[in-house]
Motif scaffolding. Structure first.
Motif, mmCIF file in Angstrom:
data_model
loop_
_atom_site.group_PDB
_atom_site.id
_atom_site.type_symbol
_atom_site.label_atom_id
_atom_site.label_comp_id
_atom_site.label_asym_id
_atom_site.label_seq_id
_atom_site.Cartn_x
_atom_site.Cartn_y
_atom_site.Cartn_z
ATOM 1 N N THR A 3 -46.662 -95.968 80.341
ATOM 2 C CA THR A 3 -46.186 -97.580 79.842
ATOM 3 C C THR A 3 -46.981 -98.218 78.478
ATOM 4 O O THR A 3 -48.294 -97.776 78.287
ATOM 5 C CB THR A 3 -46.828 -98.955 80.928
ATOM 6 N N PRO A 4 -46.728 -98.939 77.735
ATOM 7 C CA PRO A 4 -46.855 -99.096 76.718
ATOM 8 C C PRO A 4 -48.313 -99.713 76.475
ATOM 9 O O PRO A 4 -48.584 -100.713 77.323
ATOM 10 C CB PRO A 4 -45.775 -99.844 75.664
ATOM 11 N N GLY A 5 -49.764 -99.523 75.774
ATOM 12 C CA GLY A 5 -50.143 -99.841 75.365
ATOM 13 C C GLY A 5 -51.536 -98.834 76.217
ATOM 14 O O GLY A 5 -52.856 -99.793 76.627
ATOM 15 N N THR A 6 -51.088 -98.668 77.261
ATOM 16 C CA THR A 6 -51.783 -97.968 79.124
ATOM 17 C C THR A 6 -52.436 -96.938 78.566
ATOM 18 O O THR A 6 -53.658 -96.286 78.182
ATOM 19 C CB THR A 6 -51.261 -98.259 80.004
ATOM 20 N N ALA A 7 -51.294 -96.131 79.476
ATOM 21 C CA ALA A 7 -52.189 -94.566 79.554
ATOM 22 C C ALA A 7 -51.841 -93.624 77.686
ATOM 23 O O ALA A 7 -50.648 -94.612 77.111
ATOM 24 C CB ALA A 7 -51.329 -93.518 80.526
ATOM 25 N N PRO A 8 -52.637 -92.837 77.487
ATOM 26 C CA PRO A 8 -52.293 -92.228 76.075
ATOM 27 C C PRO A 8 -51.246 -91.762 76.046
ATOM 28 O O PRO A 8 -50.296 -91.200 77.821
ATOM 29 C CB PRO A 8 -53.656 -90.524 76.315
ATOM 30 N N LEU A 9 -50.537 -91.520 75.255
ATOM 31 C CA LEU A 9 -49.020 -91.471 75.071
ATOM 32 C C LEU A 9 -48.941 -89.564 74.369
ATOM 33 O O LEU A 9 -49.845 -89.148 74.189
ATOM 34 C CB LEU A 9 -48.263 -91.340 73.718
ATOM 35 N N ARG A 10 -47.548 -88.789 75.876
ATOM 36 C CA ARG A 10 -48.269 -87.134 76.744
ATOM 37 C C ARG A 10 -47.034 -86.637 74.971
ATOM 38 O O ARG A 10 -45.766 -86.900 75.276
ATOM 39 C CB ARG A 10 -48.165 -87.332 77.524
ATOM 40 N N VAL A 11 -47.653 -85.675 73.780
ATOM 41 C CA VAL A 11 -47.250 -85.319 73.802
ATOM 42 C C VAL A 11 -46.794 -83.808 74.210
ATOM 43 O O VAL A 11 -48.032 -82.813 74.288
ATOM 44 C CB VAL A 11 -47.628 -85.103 71.807
ATOM 45 N N ALA A 12 -45.767 -82.746 73.412
ATOM 46 C CA ALA A 12 -45.367 -81.853 74.093
ATOM 47 C C ALA A 12 -44.851 -80.996 72.326
ATOM 48 O O ALA A 12 -44.245 -82.054 71.610
ATOM 49 C CB ALA A 12 -44.197 -81.215 74.370
ATOM 50 N N ALA A 30 -56.319 -85.025 67.227
ATOM 51 C CA ALA A 30 -57.481 -85.973 67.078
ATOM 52 C C ALA A 30 -56.654 -87.668 66.291
ATOM 53 O O ALA A 30 -57.799 -88.227 66.491
ATOM 54 C CB ALA A 30 -57.714 -85.900 64.745
ATOM 55 N N THR A 31 -56.073 -88.184 67.108
ATOM 56 C CA THR A 31 -54.508 -88.927 67.168
ATOM 57 C C THR A 31 -55.741 -90.170 68.327
ATOM 58 O O THR A 31 -55.417 -89.757 68.605
ATOM 59 C CB THR A 31 -53.366 -89.358 66.990
ATOM 60 N N PRO A 32 -55.919 -90.895 68.203
ATOM 61 C CA PRO A 32 -56.835 -91.674 68.903
ATOM 62 C C PRO A 32 -55.258 -92.648 70.008
ATOM 63 O O PRO A 32 -54.406 -92.936 68.764
ATOM 64 C CB PRO A 32 -57.018 -93.325 68.820
ATOM 65 N N GLY A 33 -54.436 -92.298 71.261
ATOM 66 C CA GLY A 33 -53.837 -92.848 72.100
ATOM 67 C C GLY A 33 -53.233 -91.705 72.387
ATOM 68 O O GLY A 33 -51.845 -91.992 72.538
ATOM 69 N N LEU A 34 -52.500 -90.280 71.750
ATOM 70 C CA LEU A 34 -52.034 -89.276 71.827
ATOM 71 C C LEU A 34 -52.774 -88.998 72.628
ATOM 72 O O LEU A 34 -54.333 -88.058 72.196
ATOM 73 C CB LEU A 34 -51.500 -88.454 71.080
ATOM 74 N N PHE A 312 -50.127 -89.669 59.720
ATOM 75 C CA PHE A 312 -49.130 -89.701 59.942
ATOM 76 C C PHE A 312 -48.761 -90.272 61.217
ATOM 77 O O PHE A 312 -48.467 -91.191 62.128
ATOM 78 C CB PHE A 312 -48.298 -88.749 59.722
ATOM 79 N N TYR A 313 -49.620 -89.117 61.934
ATOM 80 C CA TYR A 313 -49.568 -89.223 63.243
ATOM 81 C C TYR A 313 -50.070 -90.725 64.096
ATOM 82 O O TYR A 313 -49.263 -91.029 65.228
ATOM 83 C CB TYR A 313 -50.366 -87.978 64.520
ATOM 84 N N ALA A 314 -50.703 -91.235 63.260
ATOM 85 C CA ALA A 314 -51.550 -93.046 63.625
ATOM 86 C C ALA A 314 -50.462 -93.441 63.806
ATOM 87 O O ALA A 314 -49.586 -94.407 65.031
ATOM 88 C CB ALA A 314 -52.676 -93.438 63.117
ATOM 89 N N ALA A 315 -49.502 -93.549 63.011
ATOM 90 C CA ALA A 315 -47.879 -94.401 62.219
ATOM 91 C C ALA A 315 -47.332 -93.779 63.221
ATOM 92 O O ALA A 315 -46.452 -94.818 64.077
ATOM 93 C CB ALA A 315 -47.888 -94.208 61.482
ATOM 94 N N VAL A 316 -47.027 -92.650 64.220
ATOM 95 C CA VAL A 316 -46.277 -92.363 65.184
ATOM 96 C C VAL A 316 -45.983 -92.864 66.972
ATOM 97 O O VAL A 316 -45.769 -93.827 66.944
ATOM 98 C CB VAL A 316 -46.198 -90.331 65.214
#
Length: 355
Positions: A3-12, A30-34, A312-316
């Motif tokens: 859900t946007p704004g809650t849990a970290p985004l899970r990356v493969a 190193a990116t907050p939220g990922l 870059f990943y902060a913008a992603v």
């Protein structure tokens, strides 16, 4: 998906060779939220390396395993060999997953534009890791241009040159076109993207491309000349056979020029195991590495802005959560590939190619 704004985004992350292990995995972590959730590699040594460097990460043997659990993931990053970029990006988008693709996005601009169209139809993010837009020297030059400190620029010279007289082998140096190897696609992707970012679309391309090292199969010494629609001429060199390295940038304008040597420090730092940490210095160049601006009669040092690959990943992450534009669009990547294709055609025929 989260859900946007809650849990970290899970990356493969697909691939844990140099691109995956030195660049993408550390920057994602190193990116907050990922959060780096899964790494795809069938190589047991790389799995052991990744487990040590990213404790708790899960593993998959093939990318296809990701599509089956697409609902558990928020982003797929492709750091796999170039030949896999188009089929894997297509599969990820069709599975409903946003995608980051290491450069080059594709072998042809047509394929890149087809991927862009697919992402648009699916309403999904598709971006390309043109990280050299966040190099220290490039950020510094861009700031100089935005302040018009060089006047009207008429020539941009840019180099990625190395002295590697012995080929390393591997797919990047393969002569098989299917591998999308060689320096035009490797280093040329960065150089062309930077030139287009600074000075706009290309209208004419001339190139020279050679295979110089004994035993080499792919181009290892290239030159591209771009005439931009706005009139600036870009001269770009990429080589593995340069015994004396030229300036990284030499930019000539109507009131002054800018010259800088050496490479941004971030790649070397990442390869040495250093990692960006929020709130601490990262990507800073020593004063001895600063470029100079002005004229021969009146030259001054230009303090370098710090390099910022983490941006870059902060913008992603922001794009995924808030719907903002991606840091690099697929159509921008396609424009760079179109120039590279034209460069290959020019090198084969000896003629300039109009776009």
């Amino acid at each position: 998906m989260s859900t946007p704004g809650t849990a970290p985004l899970r990356v493969a992350l697909v691939g844990y060779g140099p691109a995956g292990s030195f660049f993408h995995a550390p920057l994602i972590a190193a990116t907050p939220g990922l959060v780096l959730d899964t790494i795809v590699t069938g190589n047991s040594d790389r799995r052991a390396q990744a487990a040590a460097e990213h404790p708790g990460v899960a593993f998959a043997g093939t990318a296809e395993e990701l599509w089956a659990r697409a609902g558990e993931l928020d982003l797929v990053v492709l750091a796999s060999p170039n030949r896999t970029h188009v089929p894997l990006a297509t599969a990820a988008l069709e599975a409903g997953l946003p995608v980051v693709v290491d450069k080059p996005l594709a072998a042809t601009a047509a394929e890149a534009r087809e991927l862009a169209a697919l992402a648009e139809r699916r309403g999904l993010l598709l971006t390309v890791f043109h990280n050299r837009r966040w190099d220290s020297d490039f950020r510094t030059l861009r700031a100089l241009l935005e302040r018009s400190e060089l006047g009207e620029v008429h020539r941009f010279e840019s180099r990625f040159e190395r002295w590697r007289p012995q080929p390393k082998g591997g797919w990047r140096e393969s002569g098989d076109p299917a591998e999308i190897g060689g320096l035009l696609y490797d280093l040329g992707s960065h150089l062309v993207d930077q030139a287009l970012t600074l000075f706009g679309p290309a209208r004419l391309v001339y190139a020279e491309s050679d295979v110089r090292r004994p035993g080499a199969a792919a181009d290892d010494d290239d030159f591209i000349a771009i005439t931009h629609a706005g009139g600036v001429r870009s001269h770009l060199w990429m080589s593995a056979t340069t015994a004396r390295i030229g300036p990284r940038f030499r930019v000539l304008g109507s009131t002054g020029g800018y010259v800088t040597y050496g490479l941004d420090p971030q790649e070397a730092a990442l390869r040495e195991g250093l990692r960006p940490v929020e709130g601490t210095a990262w990507g800073a160049e020593p004063e001895s590495a600063w470029g100079t601006a002005g004229t021969d009669e009146n030259v001054r040092p230009v303090p370098s802005l710090p390099g910022d690959y983490p941006a870059f990943y902060a913008a992603v992450a922001t794009a995924l959560r808030e719907g903002t534009p991606p840091p690099v669009t697929a159509l921008e990547a396609a424009a760079a590939i179109e120039v590279i294709e034209a460069a290959g055609q020019s090198a084969r025929t000896g003629l300039a190619v109009a776009l």
